[in-house]
Design an enzyme around this catalytic site. Sequence first.
Site, PDB file in Angstrom:
ATOM      1  N   GLU A  46       0.856  -1.178   0.000  1.00  0.00           N
ATOM      2  CA  GLU A  46       0.000   0.000   0.000  1.00  0.00           C
ATOM      3  C   GLU A  46       0.891   1.227   0.000  1.00  0.00           C
ATOM      4  O   GLU A  46       1.967   1.227   0.589  1.00  0.00           O
ATOM      5  CB  GLU A  46      -0.856   0.040   1.272  1.00  0.00           C
ATOM      6  CG  GLU A  46      -2.063  -0.842   1.221  1.00  0.00           C
ATOM      7  CD  GLU A  46      -2.920  -0.712   2.482  1.00  0.00           C
ATOM      8  OE1 GLU A  46      -2.642   0.163   3.326  1.00  0.00           O
ATOM      9  OE2 GLU A  46      -3.840  -1.527   2.626  1.00  0.00           O
ATOM     10  N   LYS A 201      -9.744  -5.746 -38.780  1.00  0.00           N
ATOM     11  CA  LYS A 201      -9.214  -6.454 -37.600  1.00  0.00           C
ATOM     12  C   LYS A 201     -10.351  -6.880 -36.683  1.00  0.00           C
ATOM     13  O   LYS A 201     -11.317  -6.151 -36.525  1.00  0.00           O
ATOM     14  CB  LYS A 201      -8.271  -5.504 -36.861  1.00  0.00           C
ATOM     15  CG  LYS A 201      -7.923  -5.907 -35.442  1.00  0.00           C
ATOM     16  CD  LYS A 201      -7.236  -4.798 -34.678  1.00  0.00           C
ATOM     17  CE  LYS A 201      -7.886  -4.548 -33.340  1.00  0.00           C
ATOM     18  NZ  LYS A 201      -7.247  -3.562 -32.497  1.00  0.00           N
TER      19      LYS A 201
HETATM   20  C1  R5P Z   1      -7.942  -0.567 -30.467  1.00  0.00           C
HETATM   21  O1  R5P Z   1      -9.100  -0.196 -30.629  1.00  0.00           O
HETATM   22  C2  R5P Z   1      -6.825   0.405 -30.298  1.00  0.00           C
HETATM   23  O2  R5P Z   1      -6.943   1.459 -31.216  1.00  0.00           O
HETATM   24  C3  R5P Z   1      -5.463  -0.236 -30.427  1.00  0.00           C
HETATM   25  O3  R5P Z   1      -5.316  -0.723 -31.735  1.00  0.00           O
HETATM   26  C4  R5P Z   1      -5.265  -1.341 -29.455  1.00  0.00           C
HETATM   27  O4  R5P Z   1      -5.725  -0.976 -28.197  1.00  0.00           O
HETATM   28  C5  R5P Z   1      -3.822  -1.766 -29.381  1.00  0.00           C
HETATM   29  O5  R5P Z   1      -3.694  -2.840 -28.504  1.00  0.00           O
HETATM   30  P1  R5P Z   1      -2.611  -3.967 -28.740  1.00  0.00           P
HETATM   31  O6  R5P Z   1      -1.289  -3.282 -28.955  1.00  0.00           O
HETATM   32  O7  R5P Z   1      -2.640  -4.781 -27.504  1.00  0.00           O
HETATM   33  O8  R5P Z   1      -3.034  -4.746 -29.927  1.00  0.00           O
END
Ligand code: R5P
Length: 301
Positions: A46, A201
């Site tokens: 803490e 994606k």
């Molecule tokens: C998603 O909506 C964001 O714009 C980023 O693409 C995401 O948060 C990146 O996270 P990571 O590097 O873990 O893929």
Amino acid sequence: MEKQAYGAVVALEGSEDLAISIAKSLRVPFDIDKDTAKITVFKDNESKLTLQSTHAGQSVMLVARLFPNPPEKVLEFLVLSRALKDNGASIHAVLPYLAYARQDRAFLPGELVTIRELSELMKGIVEEVITVNIHSEEAKEQFAASLKDVSAMPLLAHYAKEIIKAKSKSIVVVSPDEGGIERARAFASEIGAEKAIALDKERDRITGEITTKDIADNLAGKTAIIIDDMIATGGTVVNAANVLRRHNAKEIYVMAVHGLFLDEADKKIKEAGANEIITTNTINNKYAKVDISEVLADALR
Ligand code: R5P
């Protein structure tokens, strides 16, 4: 005669460098206080904050990077804000990276909108919150009028124009997901790139696994700039770089506002073929080549 300070720029531990450059950028006298609170960490982990100066009657620009260790940083920020307010200061929270903003809706049954709870906790303590490229409109709405969301995109675009455009004639700006296409288009137009594209994606909300679909474009001879709001595990950018490399991109630059670089994300991004990684200093990391203190100072003026 010494000039009367308009207020004080106060730093939470880990944000001292930003506080100093913001104070300098404000161009009117502000006291810089890097030691407003002493933090004691107990054996059970803490932490306890002790106020060393109250800034009674002053406007306090409280600069707090909420990373690394967001839960701890958030608590320290809230406790310090409350203590300063109770002692008569008015608080302007400068939170360059707003942790928890990705929890802006319930994606799965039972999930909470954590950013809403964070905004509730700040209500009645801080006058306003200033942040940089908040993750989403949904997160922004939780703060209503008390939030100023400034954009680091013009600064990143300036870097791209000076450093990348000077070397590459044919540039394609790439959003790693469809949600970022407007940002990529604006960026492309700002730097005079050939075009902007978005990849498709998907993130599995249970496993966190990211899949990115293939594209039809042939990028032979082209320089790709991937632009995103943040790099966390790097999975999003690694997938994007893999797609771009498979489609013959000559060079790949990765630009993002917030660089968390969890799980050796930078190593993975380089292995995926990125020539350079560029972020701002909303979070301290070795790729923070773009300084956002001036835009934060502008928002505070
Ligand atoms: C998603 O909506 C964001 O714009 C980023 O693409 C995401 O948060 C990146 O996270 P990571 O590097 O873990 O893929």
